[in-house]
Design a protein around this motif. Structure first.
Motif, PDB file in Angstrom:
ATOM      1  N   LEU A   1      39.329   1.327  28.686  1.00 27.81           N
ATOM      2  CA  LEU A   1      38.469   0.774  29.727  1.00 27.81           C
ATOM      3  C   LEU A   1      37.131   0.426  29.102  1.00 27.81           C
ATOM      4  N   GLU A   2      36.754  -0.860  29.145  1.00 27.97           N
ATOM      5  CA  GLU A   2      35.549  -1.329  28.472  1.00 27.97           C
ATOM      6  C   GLU A   2      34.432  -1.582  29.479  1.00 27.97           C
ATOM      7  N   LEU A   3      33.229  -1.178  29.086  1.00 30.66           N
ATOM      8  CA  LEU A   3      32.042  -1.394  29.906  1.00 30.66           C
ATOM      9  C   LEU A   3      31.034  -2.187  29.100  1.00 30.66           C
ATOM     10  N   THR A   4      30.449  -3.234  29.688  1.00 28.42           N
ATOM     11  CA  THR A   4      29.444  -4.016  28.983  1.00 28.42           C
ATOM     12  C   THR A   4      28.655  -4.862  29.973  1.00 28.42           C
ATOM     13  N   ALA A   5      27.417  -5.128  29.614  1.00 32.71           N
ATOM     14  CA  ALA A   5      26.602  -6.044  30.416  1.00 32.71           C
ATOM     15  C   ALA A   5      26.789  -7.483  29.960  1.00 32.71           C
ATOM     16  N   THR A   6      27.380  -7.680  28.778  1.00 34.48           N
ATOM     17  CA  THR A   6      27.613  -9.020  28.224  1.00 34.48           C
ATOM     18  C   THR A   6      29.079  -9.136  27.836  1.00 34.48           C
ATOM     19  N   PRO A   7      29.953  -9.535  28.748  1.00 32.10           N
ATOM     20  CA  PRO A   7      31.393  -9.588  28.463  1.00 32.10           C
ATOM     21  C   PRO A   7      31.784 -10.775  27.597  1.00 32.10           C
ATOM     22  N   LYS A   8      31.352 -10.749  26.347  1.00 30.55           N
ATOM     23  CA  LYS A   8      31.718 -11.785  25.383  1.00 30.55           C
ATOM     24  C   LYS A   8      31.582 -11.197  23.987  1.00 30.55           C
ATOM     25  N   THR A   9      32.273 -11.791  23.045  1.00 27.26           N
ATOM     26  CA  THR A   9      32.214 -11.289  21.675  1.00 27.26           C
ATOM     27  C   THR A   9      30.869 -11.608  21.059  1.00 27.26           C
ATOM     28  N   VAL A  10      30.469 -10.834  20.040  1.00 30.99           N
ATOM     29  CA  VAL A  10      29.205 -11.076  19.364  1.00 30.99           C
ATOM     30  C   VAL A  10      29.402 -12.118  18.282  1.00 30.99           C
ATOM     31  N   GLY A  11      28.314 -12.686  17.779  1.00 35.31           N
ATOM     32  CA  GLY A  11      28.397 -13.668  16.709  1.00 35.31           C
ATOM     33  C   GLY A  11      28.041 -15.057  17.198  1.00 35.31           C
ATOM     34  N   ALA A  12      27.995 -15.997  16.246  1.00 38.96           N
ATOM     35  CA  ALA A  12      27.590 -17.366  16.546  1.00 38.96           C
ATOM     36  C   ALA A  12      28.565 -18.058  17.485  1.00 38.96           C
ATOM     37  N   LYS A  13      29.854 -17.782  17.333  1.00 36.97           N
ATOM     38  CA  LYS A  13      30.878 -18.418  18.164  1.00 36.97           C
ATOM     39  C   LYS A  13      31.448 -17.392  19.146  1.00 36.97           C
ATOM     40  N   SER A  14      30.601 -16.930  20.044  1.00 34.89           N
ATOM     41  CA  SER A  14      31.038 -15.906  20.986  1.00 34.89           C
ATOM     42  C   SER A  14      32.031 -16.482  21.980  1.00 34.89           C
ATOM     43  N   VAL A  15      32.942 -15.641  22.400  1.00 35.06           N
ATOM     44  CA  VAL A  15      33.995 -16.035  23.339  1.00 35.06           C
ATOM     45  C   VAL A  15      33.979 -15.076  24.520  1.00 35.06           C
ATOM     46  N   ASP A  16      34.076 -15.618  25.734  1.00 38.92           N
ATOM     47  CA  ASP A  16      34.103 -14.770  26.921  1.00 38.92           C
ATOM     48  C   ASP A  16      35.352 -13.897  26.925  1.00 38.92           C
ATOM     49  N   PHE A  17      35.189 -12.658  27.372  1.00 41.57           N
ATOM     50  CA  PHE A  17      36.343 -11.771  27.499  1.00 41.57           C
ATOM     51  C   PHE A  17      37.291 -12.319  28.572  1.00 41.57           C
ATOM     52  N   ALA A  18      38.565 -12.194  28.308  1.00 40.09           N
ATOM     53  CA  ALA A  18      39.567 -12.665  29.256  1.00 40.09           C
ATOM     54  C   ALA A  18      40.130 -11.529  30.110  1.00 40.09           C
ATOM     55  N   ASN A  19      39.728 -10.303  29.819  1.00 36.03           N
ATOM     56  CA  ASN A  19      40.341  -9.156  30.491  1.00 36.03           C
ATOM     57  C   ASN A  19      39.381  -8.451  31.443  1.00 36.03           C
ATOM     58  N   VAL A  20      38.508  -9.239  32.095  1.00 39.68           N
ATOM     59  CA  VAL A  20      37.556  -8.653  33.034  1.00 39.68           C
ATOM     60  C   VAL A  20      38.274  -8.361  34.351  1.00 39.68           C
ATOM     61  N   ILE A  21      38.293  -7.092  34.743  1.00 40.33           N
ATOM     62  CA  ILE A  21      38.970  -6.720  35.992  1.00 40.33           C
ATOM     63  C   ILE A  21      37.964  -6.502  37.127  1.00 40.33           C
TER      64      ILE A  21
END
Length: 750
Positions: free
Chosen positions: A72-92
């Motif tokens: 179970l992941e918790l974050t205020a920024t649901p995307k990967t870090v780095g220059a080419k960040s990608v939104d998380f697809a598993n937000v429930i």
């Protein structure tokens, strides 16, 4: 619930990601034996904070070694870090900033600029200086507002600071030199600045980090300059002003920028705008920020703030003006007069006597629960009791008083102070008024009408499916089997109880009666029960809404009842505090403000009957009323606009009412409220009025027990405050009947 033996929360992900021996790092972090235990569990569920950091390969591999069945992941920024960040697809589940603002869990963001300011008219360097200066104006303004709030409520004082966002480390150093220069507000901010960025090394970096950690309690640090070094883990509640330099509108509106200052210092909004607002200085991006914030999909709705004289934040700065009552001033202070504003004559000539007078006032405050009214202060036995307490308190400090003020003189001073307090104070008892019940809703009995105009028909029981890629359509049949209700009426009642106003337990009989009338109407023109059920299933909500609209015509609201309790016979008035640009700029209350809408921005003096030397008004009509009672009404003895916490009147649960005026005449006391004509029937205004009527009912009953003056509540429409209005005329026309207990009315004496 998860069928798991344990839930583990891992925080130190950066350490694991950077450590080549990631498994070893994880073992060290949670303990090797515990790691082995977790790795052997068949049903391990992991709770992972700051989840965007886990997506690095090393961190993910370390987590994988534990073989969890669920993470179970918790974050205020649901995307990967780095220059080419990608939104998380598993937000429930997502709870965004917009929802937090709407629900009142964070501060409201506001963007500020100078009125009629053209940023292109100055050089970039000068623009930055102007933004820094105006940021300081906003910062100093909120400092005073927070000070006033703490004084009025007794809550802890919040020390705000200003955050400056720099472009790079060289830019940060340049900003620091500017704000610590003697030419910048006279060097006021020297040694009050923290600079935080990656170029800081050794002791300098440690010192900055230490100051950051203690920023909420450290009242010394007022400006923080940073270059994107403040990441996760740095959350404060006392950031109130942000100055982003060389930033685009999009960068200003990011949650990473605003999020630093959105946390609330008291854990919830206070209802005081300045305490609940985060201000961003954005002269060169003002219009763009507003435009982007208004766009669909933006999580932010920002307020506009004007900086400049006459605006929300003055360029002249803000200072705190403390205002004790006139009586307290002449009893305890050495009053300094000025040529244009003569001061009342002090009662005591020496500092020693004024010290004893001050202690006497404190003792009287301690006796508010002991004495039923102020007249008791004139009784010799009460004065003697107070004098004994004063003597005990002052004795340890009598190194300066010994031999100067004799014991008999203390008694004389006490006699003078108590008599003055009894004769020159508005006696306001402390009466706690609380709502005894919430508003309840019910509906009177009635029959449906106009049903002959309503003849819905059965609808097709097929579902149309449209394929987006091929544009083909097909239909499938659906049945009622899985939707059948035991009674046809249930199809309607199910929708009716979705309305907040409908209490099923209290209205069930009426609901089924009305639903039965609707079903009977359908059966009157539909011959088959299958057709009736079809209509109820496919159009039941529409039919229920028709029923509900008629129910609302028979809606009965049971008003909240209030109960009061006298807890103190009187309460001495507490000092007031005002925010002003210059104490010398206080205005004479007899002179109107132009435009009249700016009246609320000023502090006034020049009163002869007000118990305070200073007052503020929320409208010009309030000022006109003050002129009426202070200048033109000989029967008025004294009046006041009471400060916060002077009254304990709750008109709703945890929502308190603070009256506009308290006026004492030769024969009665009045609570006076002035409201816009259009708001007179507003539910909140009426709820406050009912609670206040309860208060004056109990106050009148309490006063009657010792022969005191009765109370009345007067609610005046603003447009009645004309130049030829009289207090007697307004009271006769707009006074409201007092209430005590179960609607037992007490008529206030005329």
């Amino acid at each position: 619930m998860f069928d798991a033996d344990v839930i583990i929360n891992i925080f130190n992900v950066d350490k694991i990601n950077k450590d080549a021996g990631r498994i070893k790092a994880l073992q060290e972090y949670i303990g090797e034996s515990y790691f082995d235990y977790l790795a052997g569990l068949p049903d391990l569920v992991m709770l992972m904070d700051e989840a965007h950091r886990y997506r690095a390969k090393a961190g993910m591999k370390a987590v994988a070694e534990l073989k969890p069945i669920l993470g179970l992941e918790l974050t205020a920024t649901p995307k990967t870090v780095g220059a080419k960040s990608v939104d998380f697809a598993n937000v429930i589940y997502r709870y965004g900033l917009a929802e937090a603002m709407e629900d009142g869990f964070v501060k409201e963001p506001a963007v500020a600029t100078r009125a009629n300011f053209n940023p292109s008219s100055v050089s970039p360097k000068e623009l930055e200086r102007i933004k820094l200066e105006d940021g300081v104006h906003a910062h100093e303004n909120v400092k005073v507002e927070l000070d006033i709030y703490a004084r009025e409520t007794g809550r802890p004082l919040v020390h705000p600071f200003m955050l400056v966002v720099a472009q790079d480390t060289a830019h940060a150093r340049e900003i620091r030199e500017t704000v610590e220069d003697d030419k910048f507000f006279g060097g006021r901010y020297k040694d009050r600045v923290i600079e935080v960025h990656s170029a800081l090394k050794g002791e300098e970096s440690d010192e900055a980090a230490e100051k950051l950690v203690g920023l909420e309690k450290d009242g010394k640090t007022e400006i923080v300059i940073h270059v994107n070094k403040l990441k996760e883990g740095w959350d404060v509640t006392n950031l109130y002003t942000i100055v982003p330099l060389r930033a685009s509108a999009s960068e200003i509106l990011t949650e990473q920028t605003l999020g630093r200052g959105l946390r609330l210092p008291y854990g919830a909004r206070t209802g005081v705008e300045a305490v609940d607002t985060l201000t961003v200085i954005a002269h060169d991006r003002f219009d763009e920020v507003i435009r982007q914030a208004r766009e669909d999909g933006s999580p932010l709705k920002v307020k506009a703030v004007q900086i400049g004289n006459g605006g929300d934040v003055s360029l002249e700065g803000a200072v705190l003006l403390e205002s004790p009552t006139v009586l307290e001033t002449v009893l305890t202070s050495k009053v300094e007069a000025s040529p244009d504003k003569p001061a009342p004559a002090p009662i005591f000539d020496t500092q020693e006597a004024r010290t004893v007078a001050n202690v006497t006032l404190q003792v009287i405050r301690q006796m508010e629960r002991e004495l039923p009214n102020l007249d008791q202060l004139k009784r010799p036995e009460v004065q003697e009791k107070i004098a004994q307490r004063v003597a005990e308190i002052t004795r340890p400090a009598q190194g300066t008083l010994e031999g100067v003020i004799a014991a008999a003189d203390v008694g004389a001073i006490v006699a003078t102070v108590t008599t003055k307090v009894a004769e020159q104070t508005i006696e306001i008892p402390e009466i706690v008024v609380l709502p005894t019940s919430e508003v309840t809703f019910s509906f009177s009995d009635f029959d449906l009408t106009g049903l002959d105009r309503l003849t819905p028909q059965p609808m097709s029981m097929e579902i149309t499916i449209h394929e987006l890629r091929t544009e083909r359509r097909r239909t499938i049949a659906r049945t009622l089997a899985d939707r059948r209700e035991e009674r046809f009426e249930d199809y309607l009642v199910t929708h009716l109880i979705d309305h907040d106003e409908v209490d099923y337990d209290a209205t069930a009989d009426l609901l089924y009666k009305l639903a039965g009338q609707m079903v009977a109407h359908l059966r009157g023109y539909l011959s088959e029960d299958d057709d009736v059920e079809n209509v109820l299933l496919t159009q039941g909500k529409m039919l229920a809404d028709t029923i509900f609209s008629q129910m609302m015509a028979h809606y009965v609201e049971t008003p909240t009842r209030y109960v009061g309790k006298v807890s103190k016979g009187f309460t001495l008035l507490k000092p007031l505090a005002f925010k002003v640009t210059d104490p010398k700029a206080v205005r004479d209350f007899r002179k109107p403000v132009v435009p009249a809408g700016d009246t609320r921005k000023h502090v006034f003096d020049g009163f002869t009957k007000c118990v305070f030397p200073h007052q503020s008004f929320q409208s010009n009509e309030e000022r006109l009323f003050a002129v009426l009672i202070d200048t033109h009404e000989p029967k008025v003895e004294r009046w006041v606009k009471p400060g916060p916490k002077q009254f304990q009147i709750e008109y709703r649960r945890h929502e308190k009412y603070e009256p506009d005026f308290v006026v004492e005449t030769a024969t009665e006391k009045l609570i006076v409220e002035i409201k816009a004509r259009k708001d007179m029937t507003d539910d909140t205004v009426q709820a406050k009025a009912t609670a206040a009527r309860t208060w004056v009912g109990y106050a009148t009953r309490h006063a009657a027990s010792y022969g005191g003056k009765p109370w009345r509540y007067v609610l005046i429409p603003h447009d009645e405050m004309t130049e030829n209005a009289t207090l007697a005329g307004l009271v006769a026309k707009f006074n409201m009947q007092a209430i005590v207990d179960e609607d037992v009315a007490l008529e206030a004496a005329s």
